[in-house]
Motif scaffolding. Structure first.
Motif, PDB file in Angstrom:
ATOM      1  N   ILE A 185      -0.278  -5.441   1.376  1.00 39.81           N
ATOM      2  CA  ILE A 185      -1.720  -5.657   1.022  1.00 39.81           C
ATOM      3  C   ILE A 185      -1.996  -7.151   1.290  1.00 39.81           C
ATOM      4  O   ILE A 185      -1.379  -7.958   0.423  1.00 39.81           O
ATOM      5  CB  ILE A 185      -2.176  -5.014  -0.413  1.00 39.81           C
ATOM      6  CG1 ILE A 185      -1.825  -3.724  -0.331  1.00 39.81           C
ATOM      7  CG2 ILE A 185      -3.541  -5.563  -0.681  1.00 39.81           C
ATOM      8  CD1 ILE A 185      -2.012  -3.035  -1.787  1.00 39.81           C
ATOM      9  N   TYR A 186      -2.793  -7.589   2.210  1.00 36.08           N
ATOM     10  CA  TYR A 186      -2.842  -8.957   2.304  1.00 36.08           C
ATOM     11  C   TYR A 186      -3.613  -9.643   1.236  1.00 36.08           C
ATOM     12  O   TYR A 186      -4.782  -9.320   0.801  1.00 36.08           O
ATOM     13  CB  TYR A 186      -3.632  -9.300   3.654  1.00 36.08           C
ATOM     14  CG  TYR A 186      -3.773 -10.853   4.056  1.00 36.08           C
ATOM     15  CD1 TYR A 186      -2.751 -11.387   4.189  1.00 36.08           C
ATOM     16  CD2 TYR A 186      -4.947 -11.384   4.051  1.00 36.08           C
ATOM     17  CE1 TYR A 186      -2.682 -13.014   4.572  1.00 36.08           C
ATOM     18  CE2 TYR A 186      -5.115 -12.911   4.259  1.00 36.08           C
ATOM     19  CZ  TYR A 186      -3.988 -13.445   4.460  1.00 36.08           C
ATOM     20  OH  TYR A 186      -4.010 -14.918   5.033  1.00 36.08           O
ATOM     21  N   SER A 187      -3.001 -10.845   0.845  1.00 30.25           N
ATOM     22  CA  SER A 187      -3.558 -11.184  -0.627  1.00 30.25           C
ATOM     23  C   SER A 187      -4.809 -12.394  -0.308  1.00 30.25           C
ATOM     24  O   SER A 187      -5.398 -12.674  -1.200  1.00 30.25           O
ATOM     25  CB  SER A 187      -2.411 -12.108  -1.312  1.00 30.25           C
ATOM     26  OG  SER A 187      -2.046 -13.051  -0.372  1.00 30.25           O
ATOM     27  N   GLY A 188      -5.322 -12.645   0.990  1.00 27.40           N
ATOM     28  CA  GLY A 188      -6.179 -13.686   1.280  1.00 27.40           C
ATOM     29  C   GLY A 188      -5.729 -15.090   1.102  1.00 27.40           C
ATOM     30  O   GLY A 188      -6.695 -15.824   1.148  1.00 27.40           O
ATOM     31  N   THR A 189      -4.466 -15.306   1.394  1.00 23.21           N
ATOM     32  CA  THR A 189      -3.911 -16.906   1.501  1.00 23.21           C
ATOM     33  C   THR A 189      -4.869 -17.660   2.283  1.00 23.21           C
ATOM     34  O   THR A 189      -5.234 -18.594   1.808  1.00 23.21           O
ATOM     35  CB  THR A 189      -2.444 -16.690   1.860  1.00 23.21           C
ATOM     36  OG1 THR A 189      -1.964 -15.744   1.223  1.00 23.21           O
ATOM     37  CG2 THR A 189      -1.981 -18.140   1.846  1.00 23.21           C
ATOM     38  N   ARG A 227      -8.776  -3.525  -1.930  1.00 27.53           N
ATOM     39  CA  ARG A 227      -7.837  -3.284  -2.907  1.00 27.53           C
ATOM     40  C   ARG A 227      -6.326  -2.768  -2.088  1.00 27.53           C
ATOM     41  O   ARG A 227      -5.536  -2.908  -2.822  1.00 27.53           O
ATOM     42  CB  ARG A 227      -8.200  -2.414  -3.936  1.00 27.53           C
ATOM     43  CG  ARG A 227      -9.247  -3.134  -4.872  1.00 27.53           C
ATOM     44  CD  ARG A 227      -9.624  -2.376  -5.913  1.00 27.53           C
ATOM     45  NE  ARG A 227     -10.959  -2.761  -6.310  1.00 27.53           N
ATOM     46  CZ  ARG A 227     -11.684  -2.587  -7.194  1.00 27.53           C
ATOM     47  NH1 ARG A 227     -11.376  -1.408  -7.732  1.00 27.53           N
ATOM     48  NH2 ARG A 227     -12.940  -3.194  -7.659  1.00 27.53           N
ATOM     49  N   GLU A 228      -6.952  -1.995  -1.106  1.00 26.99           N
ATOM     50  CA  GLU A 228      -5.677  -1.006  -0.860  1.00 26.99           C
ATOM     51  C   GLU A 228      -5.121  -1.537   0.649  1.00 26.99           C
ATOM     52  O   GLU A 228      -4.053  -1.069   1.219  1.00 26.99           O
ATOM     53  CB  GLU A 228      -6.089   0.439  -0.633  1.00 26.99           C
ATOM     54  CG  GLU A 228      -6.252   1.151  -1.870  1.00 26.99           C
ATOM     55  CD  GLU A 228      -6.984   2.329  -1.811  1.00 26.99           C
ATOM     56  OE1 GLU A 228      -6.265   3.204  -1.362  1.00 26.99           O
ATOM     57  OE2 GLU A 228      -7.929   2.767  -2.325  1.00 26.99           O
ATOM     58  N   CYS A 229      -5.605  -2.479   1.226  1.00 23.46           N
ATOM     59  CA  CYS A 229      -5.250  -2.964   2.600  1.00 23.46           C
ATOM     60  C   CYS A 229      -5.416  -4.572   2.683  1.00 23.46           C
ATOM     61  O   CYS A 229      -4.519  -5.223   3.151  1.00 23.46           O
ATOM     62  CB  CYS A 229      -6.012  -2.241   3.671  1.00 23.46           C
ATOM     63  SG  CYS A 229      -6.156  -2.886   5.370  1.00 23.46           S
ATOM     64  N   GLY A 230      -6.472  -5.031   2.384  1.00 24.03           N
ATOM     65  CA  GLY A 230      -6.826  -6.499   2.475  1.00 24.03           C
ATOM     66  C   GLY A 230      -7.432  -6.710   3.913  1.00 24.03           C
ATOM     67  O   GLY A 230      -7.434  -5.761   4.701  1.00 24.03           O
ATOM     68  N   ALA A 276       0.758  -0.968   0.017  1.00 21.92           N
ATOM     69  CA  ALA A 276      -0.124  -0.038  -0.001  1.00 21.92           C
ATOM     70  C   ALA A 276       0.662   1.264  -0.041  1.00 21.92           C
ATOM     71  O   ALA A 276       2.134   1.091   0.139  1.00 21.92           O
ATOM     72  CB  ALA A 276      -0.961  -0.023   1.425  1.00 21.92           C
ATOM     73  N   SER A 277       0.307   2.412  -0.276  1.00 18.51           N
ATOM     74  CA  SER A 277       1.378   3.542  -0.288  1.00 18.51           C
ATOM     75  C   SER A 277       1.977   3.941   0.995  1.00 18.51           C
ATOM     76  O   SER A 277       3.124   4.530   0.895  1.00 18.51           O
ATOM     77  CB  SER A 277       0.150   4.830  -0.620  1.00 18.51           C
ATOM     78  OG  SER A 277      -1.044   4.913   0.356  1.00 18.51           O
ATOM     79  N   ASP A 278       1.492   3.365   2.293  1.00 13.10           N
ATOM     80  CA  ASP A 278       2.299   3.529   3.601  1.00 13.10           C
ATOM     81  C   ASP A 278       3.202   2.352   3.616  1.00 13.10           C
ATOM     82  O   ASP A 278       3.901   2.402   4.816  1.00 13.10           O
ATOM     83  CB  ASP A 278       1.420   3.662   4.506  1.00 13.10           C
ATOM     84  CG  ASP A 278       0.505   2.553   4.931  1.00 13.10           C
ATOM     85  OD1 ASP A 278       0.696   1.444   4.225  1.00 13.10           O
ATOM     86  OD2 ASP A 278      -0.220   2.430   5.946  1.00 13.10           O
TER      87      ASP A 278
END
Ligand code: GLU
Length: 298
Positions: A114-118, A161-164, A108-110
């Motif tokens: 971003i968690y992909s959801g594994t 989309r930006e964090c998950g 993410a921008s910070d």
């Protein structure tokens, strides 16, 4: 009535940046005749120490930043977090730090991964086969969360989309800041949150949790980080902006005045009393960027 709070983490000495956030939170509440709450955010047992909390209280008192109520420190409020946690749609995540930070992981921008959801849709059998102690994540929808910040204007974020899906409980059992802060602010009736811009990226997650838990969303104002006269961000390594060091060189009124001047509340860098600052406080005057300390602080 306006209810505000200052929620420091006792993980080190207060430096001028923390004092700056505290001062603006205070002025906003006190100028509106509201109530101020102090909350020690000592969730993380590895980083927080009681002696830092004691020093924080002394520093605030010395500056004249008083509070009407102190909330029980977060380390003693596990039951309230557990109750909220139980009401949310969470799942166990077994990913290791290395797996999460794999080179290919989108950031993410910070800078956060971003968690992909594994681990989102593991079956019961797949979970049973894991040996690692899991962290717990809350599911987030592919929808935008938006709010209007008092200083930053409209802020929008699509959490999926930006964090998950994000962590509400760490694998060592400690509840996450994101959950604790939402529960504490709601249960103490906080209506206004004034804090540093570095936390802005957490706010959409917190608003999402407020909605799931049926809590009201407070007003927010995220203030720019205080910089030195050259535009560099203050850091804890700058011992010279540690309050104890500054108090040897400047009076309380001089420190209040230099911070108020950096914020745009005074036209020049001069001494000011808390009473004067409360009487003249106005959000309209507060700068939205470039909050710089005057040259002679260093
Ligand atoms: N405890 C956090 C910190 O010291 C602040 C949290 C907040 O204001 O919401 O950075």
């Amino acid at each position: 009535m306006v209810v505000g709070r200052f929620a420091p983490s006792p993980s080190g000495r207060m430096h001028l940046g923390n004092v700056f956030s505290a001062l603006l939170a205070w002025l906003s509440v006190r100028s509106a005749g509201g109530k101020m709450i102090l909350r020690i955010e000592d969730l993380d047992p590895d980083r927080c120490r009681p002696e830092y909390a004691a020093q924080l209280r002394r520093d605030l008192e010395w500056l004249g930043l008083d509070w009407d109520e102190e909330q029980t420190p977060q380390s003693q409020r596990t039951e309230a977090y557990a109750e909220a946690f139980a009401r949310l749609d969470t799942y166990p995540c077994y990913c290791s730090r290395n797996e999460l930070h794999a080179a290919s992981a989108p950031h993410a921008s910070d800078g956060a991964v971003i968690y992909s959801g594994t681990c989102r849709d593991l079956t019961a059998a797949e979970r049973a086969a894991k040996t690692r102690r899991p962290a717990w994540r809350v599911r987030v929808p592919d929808e935008e969360v938006s709010f209007v910040d008092g200083l930053q204007g409209e802020v929008r974020e699509n959490l999926a989309r930006e964090c998950g899906d994000f962590i509400l409980r760490r694998s060592d059992g400690v509840y996450a800041y994101q959950l604790a802060v939402v529960v504490d602010d709601a249960l103490s009736g906080v209506s206004e949150i004034v804090r540093g811009h570095d936390i802005l990226s957490s706010t959409p997650r917190q608003i999402y949790l407020q909605r799931l838990l049926g809590f009201e969303t407070p007003e927010y104002a995220h203030i720019p980080l205080l910089e030195d006269a050259q535009g560099r961000r203050l850091a804890k390594r700058d011992g010279d902006t540690d309050l104890t060091a500054l108090a040897k060189r400047f009076s309380r009124e001089e420190i209040l005045g230099m911070l108020a001047c950096s914020a745009g509340l005074l036209d020049e860098n001069r001494s000011a009393t808390m009473e004067e600052l409360i009487d003249t406080f106005d959000w309209e005057k507060v700068r939205t960027e470039d909050m710089r300390l005057p040259e002679d602080v260093f």
